[in-house]
Design an enzyme around this catalytic site. Structure first.
Site, PDB file in Angstrom:
ATOM      1  N   ASP A   5      32.703  32.991  38.565  1.00  0.00           N
ATOM      2  CA  ASP A   5      31.262  33.214  38.784  1.00  0.00           C
ATOM      3  C   ASP A   5      30.757  34.607  38.379  1.00  0.00           C
ATOM      4  O   ASP A   5      30.005  35.247  39.133  1.00  0.00           O
ATOM      5  CB  ASP A   5      30.911  32.971  40.259  1.00  0.00           C
ATOM      6  CG  ASP A   5      31.161  31.530  40.711  1.00  0.00           C
ATOM      7  OD1 ASP A   5      31.759  30.763  39.946  1.00  0.00           O
ATOM      8  OD2 ASP A   5      30.767  31.195  41.839  1.00  0.00           O
ATOM      9  N   CYS A  45      33.430  32.833  46.852  1.00  0.00           N
ATOM     10  CA  CYS A  45      33.943  31.909  45.834  1.00  0.00           C
ATOM     11  C   CYS A  45      35.346  32.264  45.348  1.00  0.00           C
ATOM     12  O   CYS A  45      36.151  31.378  45.065  1.00  0.00           O
ATOM     13  CB  CYS A  45      32.951  31.806  44.683  1.00  0.00           C
ATOM     14  SG  CYS A  45      31.404  31.016  45.231  1.00  0.00           S
ATOM     15  N   LYS A  54      30.143  24.109  38.969  1.00  0.00           N
ATOM     16  CA  LYS A  54      30.296  23.612  40.341  1.00  0.00           C
ATOM     17  C   LYS A  54      28.985  23.758  41.100  1.00  0.00           C
ATOM     18  O   LYS A  54      28.098  24.501  40.680  1.00  0.00           O
ATOM     19  CB  LYS A  54      31.410  24.389  41.049  1.00  0.00           C
ATOM     20  CG  LYS A  54      31.129  25.894  41.156  1.00  0.00           C
ATOM     21  CD  LYS A  54      32.354  26.644  41.617  1.00  0.00           C
ATOM     22  CE  LYS A  54      32.105  28.132  41.750  1.00  0.00           C
ATOM     23  NZ  LYS A  54      31.146  28.508  42.795  1.00  0.00           N
TER      24      LYS A  54
END
Ligand SMILES: [Zn+2]
Length: 209
Positions: free
Chosen positions: A9, A152, A107
């Site tokens: 990310d 994450c 995602k």
């Protein structure tokens, strides 16, 4: 051992100035750029939400970002609107060498379901396909960095270990949200307890030469 680099990310909304800015989040970009050439295979995940994703506080009347609500029987942290599919904030950091990325996994695309991990949604209902993708390439070890360490990255590392991958976490390649002071260090400790090896990128680059 066949290893891949996994960039979690590294997106504009998680950098300073972004919708869900992580303090010093931009500091992970040069670490990622330095490591990429040392790996045969580089995977990057992207948080990739529909516009009205239910992890957004704006979708819950009376709630502010960083409060917790219940969603389908589970606690859900509510976040600022972030990483909306196709929006600039969802793009990879502009300084990231995206030419070095071999595979992208997205995602958080289901409205009712959040997905911190690059492998599974938060309730482990659906896999993203990343584990199968890596195993099909005989990759059994992941070197992980990115954002955010205490959200994450942590969930990704824990799932990777549970999937049987060895994991090395790049300490200087992560930064955390720290909703509570100390969350980032606690996350790093938890990843280590779960089985990850924690290294500095300089050690890694020396070892890979
Ligand atoms: Zn998200």
């Amino acid at each position: 051992m066949k290893q891949a680099l996994l960039l979690v990310d590294i997106q504009n909304d998680f950098l300073p100035g972004g919708a869900l800015a992580v303090t010093e989040g931009d500091a992970v970009v040069p670490v990622a750029n330095a490591l990429m050439p040392a790996f045969d295979y580089v995977v990057a995940s992207q948080d990739w939400h529909p516009p009205h994703h239910l992890s957004f506080a704006a979708e819950h009347a009376g709630y502010e970002p960083f409060q917790v609500t219940e969603l389908d029987g589970h606690d859900q942290v509510l976040w600022p609107v972030h990483c909306v599919q196709g929006a600039p904030g969802a793009g990879f950091a502009s300084a990231l060498d995206i030419a070095g990325i071999d595979h992208v996994v997205r995602k958080g695309m289901e409205r009712r379901l959040d997905s911190y991990s690059a492998f599974y949604d938060n309730h482990h209902l659906n896999a993203t396909g990343l584990a199968d993708h890596l195993k099909a390439r005989d990759i059994d070890h992941l070197v992980v960095l990115g954002l955010a360490a205490d959200v994450c990255v942590k969930f990704t590392v824990v799932d990777a270990l549970a999937e049987g991958f060895g994991v090395t976490l790049v300490r200087d390649g992560v930064r955390g949200v720290d909703m509570q002071p100390g969350d980032t260090q606690a996350a790093i400790d938890a990843m280590q307890v779960a089985g990850a090896t924690i290294v500095d990128s300089s050690e890694l680059l020396t070892g890979l030469k």
